[in-house]
Design a protein around this motif. Structure first.
Motif, PDB file in Angstrom:
ATOM      1  N   PHE A 103       5.232   5.111   2.463  1.00 36.28           N
ATOM      2  CA  PHE A 103       4.296   4.985   3.583  1.00 36.28           C
ATOM      3  C   PHE A 103       2.939   4.574   3.032  1.00 36.28           C
ATOM      4  O   PHE A 103       2.680   4.648   1.822  1.00 36.28           O
ATOM      5  N   GLY A 104       2.065   4.119   3.938  1.00 36.09           N
ATOM      6  CA  GLY A 104       0.757   3.641   3.528  1.00 36.09           C
ATOM      7  C   GLY A 104       0.732   2.138   3.385  1.00 36.09           C
ATOM      8  O   GLY A 104       1.732   1.441   3.633  1.00 36.09           O
ATOM      9  N   HIS A 105      -0.420   1.625   2.991  1.00 37.13           N
ATOM     10  CA  HIS A 105      -0.631   0.185   2.883  1.00 37.13           C
ATOM     11  C   HIS A 105      -1.120  -0.146   1.469  1.00 37.13           C
ATOM     12  O   HIS A 105      -2.322  -0.099   1.193  1.00 37.13           O
ATOM     13  N   PRO A 106      -0.197  -0.467   0.558  1.00 35.45           N
ATOM     14  CA  PRO A 106      -0.604  -0.752  -0.826  1.00 35.45           C
ATOM     15  C   PRO A 106      -1.388  -2.050  -0.935  1.00 35.45           C
ATOM     16  O   PRO A 106      -1.260  -2.951  -0.098  1.00 35.45           O
ATOM     17  N   THR A 107      -2.199  -2.117  -1.953  1.00 36.63           N
ATOM     18  CA  THR A 107      -2.941  -3.345  -2.243  1.00 36.63           C
ATOM     19  C   THR A 107      -1.995  -4.372  -2.849  1.00 36.63           C
ATOM     20  O   THR A 107      -0.815  -4.121  -3.063  1.00 36.63           O
ATOM     21  N   GLN A 108      -2.522  -5.548  -3.117  1.00 34.53           N
ATOM     22  CA  GLN A 108      -1.718  -6.612  -3.716  1.00 34.53           C
ATOM     23  C   GLN A 108      -1.194  -6.207  -5.085  1.00 34.53           C
ATOM     24  O   GLN A 108      -1.800  -5.398  -5.790  1.00 34.53           O
ATOM     25  N   VAL A 109      -0.070  -6.817  -5.456  1.00 36.81           N
ATOM     26  CA  VAL A 109       0.517  -6.544  -6.767  1.00 36.81           C
ATOM     27  C   VAL A 109      -0.461  -6.928  -7.865  1.00 36.81           C
ATOM     28  O   VAL A 109      -1.043  -8.013  -7.854  1.00 36.81           O
TER      29      VAL A 109
END
Length: 243
Positions: A103-109
């Motif tokens: 869950f959540g909104h990860p940043t770019q790789v």
């Protein structure tokens, strides 16, 4: 743990990392989690540490800082390792393919850079030199440690050349036998001067052999320099097959 993380208002993102995120792992795999934290990391880590000891009977823990994150590594009963990465919310995101967002909104790789070949080569000759120095000083255990470390750099160089993971020998099992078989001669079988000298000679030869597959000129230069390492009155490379 993931259910508890969803109920923690400070944890704004969670992911499964490590082998469970890629191939499901196996019965010996660690549990690797990453949490994005809103607010101070230390207070979240303190709460989760109390939880791991209280509800999961943790035996011990230690910290591994990495950039803005801190990985807290727990040992649970039955030798189960749980690694939880606590990261500021703005930095929460994958650093490679071993990542599955829960869950959540990860940043770019943000790919972690592979170690440079120059660094691995430098560590190789550095470890060879220090192993030789320890033999001269009759520090047998320290010499054995450096010879083992040299072998690790040879494996890492081979893995880098062939496109396999380089850290902690994770790609060593993927290397061809012609690369790994000669390394069995680098294993130290006894803590005495003659045996340590023999193992160092074998490890030095294996380093030069690996370097010659990618950069013959560099291999020749280092072979010439490493020949100055003398053990038992003989050049370290005198029985290794390189001249």
């Amino acid at each position: 743990m993931l259910g508890l993380a969803e109920g923690d208002p400070a944890v704004v993102g969670a992911a499964i990392t490590g082998s469970h995120a890629v191939d499901g792992g196996d019965r010996w795999s660690d549990i690797d989690l990453a949490f994005g934290i809103d607010g101070p990391l230390d207070s979240a880590m303190r709460r989760w540490t109390e939880l791991l000891y209280r509800d999961f009977a943790a035996v011990h823990h230690w910290d591994l800082p990495s950039g803005p994150a801190v990985y807290r590594v727990f040992l649970l009963p039955d030798m189960l390792e749980v690694d939880i990465g606590f990261t500021p919310a703005a930095e929460f995101g994958p650093h490679g393919p071993s990542w599955r967002t829960v869950f959540g909104h990860p940043t770019q790789v943000k790919e972690d850079p592979a170690p440079s070949r120059q660094t691995l080569v430098g560590l190789g000759w550095h470890h060879a030199l220090h192993a030789w120095t320890c033999i001269q000083r009759h520090r047998w255990w320290q010499a054995e440690q450096w010879i083992g470390a040299l072998r690790g750099q040879i494996l890492a160089l081979a893995c880098l050349r062939l496109g396999h993971p380089t850290s902690h020998a994770k790609g060593a099992h993927l290397l061809p036998a012609e690369v790994t078989a000669p390394l069995s001669t680098t294993l130290v079988r006894a803590l005495d001067e003659a045996e340590l000298a023999r193992a160092l000679t074998a490890a030095t030869a294996a380093l030069i052999a690996e370097l010659s597959r990618a950069d013959a000129a560099l291999a020749a230069r280092l072979a010439s320099a490493l020949r100055e390492l003398r053990v038992d009155g003989r050049p370290a490379g005198s029985t290794t097959g390189f001249s």
